[in-house]
Motif scaffolding. Structure first.
Motif, mmCIF file in Angstrom:
data_model
loop_
_atom_site.group_PDB
_atom_site.id
_atom_site.type_symbol
_atom_site.label_atom_id
_atom_site.label_comp_id
_atom_site.label_asym_id
_atom_site.label_seq_id
_atom_site.Cartn_x
_atom_site.Cartn_y
_atom_site.Cartn_z
ATOM 1 N N UNK A 371 0.670 -1.236 0.042
ATOM 2 C CA UNK A 371 -0.084 -0.050 -0.020
ATOM 3 C C UNK A 371 1.020 1.483 -0.023
ATOM 4 N N UNK A 372 1.979 1.379 0.682
ATOM 5 C CA UNK A 372 2.790 2.366 0.681
ATOM 6 C C UNK A 372 3.504 2.856 -0.575
ATOM 7 N N UNK A 373 3.354 1.889 -1.504
ATOM 8 C CA UNK A 373 3.911 2.308 -2.938
ATOM 9 C C UNK A 373 2.888 3.176 -3.577
ATOM 10 N N UNK A 374 1.638 2.836 -3.254
ATOM 11 C CA UNK A 374 0.708 3.907 -4.059
ATOM 12 C C UNK A 374 0.544 4.955 -3.633
ATOM 13 N N UNK A 375 1.234 5.273 -2.166
ATOM 14 C CA UNK A 375 1.101 6.562 -1.727
ATOM 15 C C UNK A 375 2.565 7.411 -1.896
ATOM 16 N N UNK A 376 2.760 8.314 -2.893
ATOM 17 C CA UNK A 376 3.734 9.038 -3.028
ATOM 18 C C UNK A 376 4.446 9.563 -2.003
ATOM 19 N N UNK A 377 5.723 9.551 -1.746
ATOM 20 C CA UNK A 377 6.294 10.518 -0.331
ATOM 21 C C UNK A 377 6.154 11.923 -0.420
ATOM 22 N N UNK A 378 6.232 12.365 0.552
ATOM 23 C CA UNK A 378 5.962 13.679 0.698
ATOM 24 C C UNK A 378 6.510 14.636 -0.482
ATOM 25 N N UNK A 379 6.028 15.664 -1.093
ATOM 26 C CA UNK A 379 6.781 16.383 -2.303
ATOM 27 C C UNK A 379 7.693 17.117 -1.719
ATOM 28 N N UNK A 380 8.853 16.765 -1.948
ATOM 29 C CA UNK A 380 10.239 17.721 -1.280
ATOM 30 C C UNK A 380 10.187 19.140 -2.100
ATOM 31 N N UNK A 381 9.551 19.255 -3.217
ATOM 32 C CA UNK A 381 9.718 20.333 -4.048
ATOM 33 C C UNK A 381 8.630 21.230 -3.331
ATOM 34 N N UNK A 382 7.643 20.744 -3.105
ATOM 35 C CA UNK A 382 6.252 21.589 -2.276
ATOM 36 C C UNK A 382 6.739 22.061 -1.076
ATOM 37 N N UNK A 383 7.484 21.178 -0.280
ATOM 38 C CA UNK A 383 7.911 21.567 0.993
ATOM 39 C C UNK A 383 8.867 22.647 0.775
#
Length: 507
Positions: A371-383
């Protein structure tokens, strides 16, 4: 079941002279850039003796027209042969007969959750092609699908007269001129689109009414709601799967099974319904040809429809081949990985002596992924954008500064720093766009903070709905939108304090 359906009565309309004048005005504005360019070229040729320079743009125009003419009769989608799919062919035939649609009709399946009817020429004979999306064929009952088919056929009949057809075609041409960032025609086009919108909407509502008399009010209402959900879920969720997997040279072999599973998730359905409603509400230039869903549903007449239409989806006898073809189209594959022959399905393609160095994407199964593969990691660029916009050095401090900006009303300046392209958004849609940017940037940063604090995902398919350690389910997007709309970020501050973040108190 075969009782003919009388066409819906025409609504009161402006005079023919007024509508033809409107058509002329819309076409004139739509072609205004080319008209102006042509006049400049003509003036240069006549007054400056620059005839050789005029010939080149004219040649380009002729080549473009020739290419357009050469490709206009290419049929999209995968052909449906009546012998291969008898149930689908019978449903379309029955709907056409009851609606008095007696023109030659081809049926083709496309990968997207859409339905459309277009005019084509086949062997020199004017025909029609009905495009049906595979997601609709998999999810809709036969009665709901009959409502979709009936709407498309009835819509074409309501456009049959030259006056309506001319107005809607001119309207569509003018609306396409407003796509993109640069819209110099907007001040002229928007009033014309607004004046012509009632005719477009009346045509849609009349087609809905005919669909209800064909398949029943309940089935038509359900079809309208489900197609809106599927379109929103496909745009907001499924397209992300394709792009994310493509980065790793893979493609989702079970794309449609995963899409069906996602649509069964109540959280996905709730999110998709909200997105669809928001899209209906944003129409700064009156470009929408369809009324909002709520208005379409409320305008449906009460009708029982044909009782013989099944309450189960149709059987597709060549479902595996159709699904494989649609997945290949979505993944951008040039051809079947198995060579295309039905008897080679599931076999490995033999190596070629002239094999390209490019390795084709490999199939994966979305339903088998963690399931974690379907949740992209937190967007570093947006942060990073949020950190830069607030001038802070940690996500916690950036969130605190952002919540202060929400409280004092200065958050719109932050949103413009985060997304410079907001200046291209139409003024009427800018408040919604500003809110989307703010909720997206803050939500991504907030997601990372909460995940580190032990919050977990509430849905396999959505990344912004989390479960707190105490079991509370929170939709971060809805929480942030409510805070921005009200100017009160207290709920977000309380959430962060509950998560154990100490640097978020208002400064």
């Amino acid at each position: 079941m075969d009782t003919p359906i009388p066409p819906s009565p025409a609504s009161d309309r402006p005079s023919a002279a007024r509508e033809w004048l409107l058509v002329t005005a819309m076409l004139t504005v739509a072609w205004l850039p080319l008209i102006c360019a042509g006049l400049v070229l003509l003036a240069a040729a006549v007054f400056a003796d620059l005839w050789p320079l005029v010939g080149m743009p004219l040649a380009w125009l002729l080549v473009g027209l020739a290419r357009a003419a050469g490709g206009r009769d290419r049929l999209p989608g995968r052909a449906v042969q009546p012998g291969d799919e008898p149930e689908l062919a019978e449903l379309v035939r029955n709907a056409a007969a009851r609606l008095h649609f007696d023109a030659p009709l081809l049926v083709r399946i496309v990968p997207l959750p859409t339905a459309a009817l277009g005019r084509v020429k086949v062997a020199g004979e004017r025909s029609y092609v009905l495009l049906l999306g595979l997601p609709l064929l998999r999810a809709l009952t036969a009665a709901q699908l009959a409502a979709v088919v009936g709407h498309e056929l009835a819509h074409e009949q309501h456009m049959h007269d030259r006056r309506t057809s001319g107005l809607l075609n001119a309207r569509g041409m003018l609306a396409r001129r407003l796509e993109g960032r640069f819209r110099p025609l907007a001040p002229l086009a928007a009033p014309l689109l607004r004046v012509s919108r009632p005719c477009a909407w009346q045509t849609e509502l009349a087609a809905d009414a005919d669909a209800a008399r064909l398949a029943g009010t309940s089935a038509t209402r359900e079809a309208l709601e489900l197609t809106g959900l599927m379109e929103a879920a496909f745009d907001g969720l499924a397209e992300g799967w394709l792009s994310d997997l493509a980065v790793n040279q893979t493609y989702p072999q079970d794309f449609y099974d995963a899409f069906d599973a996602a649509l069964r998730d109540p959280l996905v359905r709730h999110r998709s319904a909200r997105i669809a409603a928001e899209d209906d509400a944003i129409d700064p230039y009156a470009m929408a040809d369809h009324p909002p869903l709520a208005e379409r549903v409320s305008a449906l007449p009460h009708a029982e429809g044909a009782s013989a239409y099944s309450t189960e989806p149709l059987t597709l006898h060549r479902a595996a081949a159709i699904e494989r073809w649609c997945v290949e189209q979505l993944a951008g594959l040039e051809g079947p990985l198995d060579g295309g022959a039905p008897e080679t399905v599931g076999k490995t393609r033999p190596p070629s002596r002239n094999r390209d160095r490019y390795d084709p994407p490999q199939p994966v199964r979305l339903l088998d992924l963690d399931a974690d593969r379907l949740h992209p990691p937190a967007d570093a660029e947006a942060r990073l954008l949020l950190l830069s916009a607030t001038g802070q050095d940690t996500p916690e401090r950036a969130l605190s500064a952002t919540l202060d900006a929400v409280a004092d009303g200065s958050w719109t300046r932050l949103a413009r720093r985060i997304e410079s392209g907001l200046r291209w958004v139409p003024a009427a849609a800018r408040p919604t766009a500003l809110r989307e940017v703010m909720a997206g940037a803050v939500g991504t940063t907030l997601l990372g903070v909460l995940r580190e604090a032990g919050w977990t995902y509430a849905s396999r398919w959505l990344s912004t709905v989390l479960i707190a350690p105490d079991g509370t389910v929170v939709d971060l997007y809805e929480l942030l939108v409510a805070a921005v709309d009200s100017g009160d970020p207290a709920a977000v501050r309380a959430l962060l304090q509950t998560a154990g973040t100490e640097e978020v108190e208002s400064v």
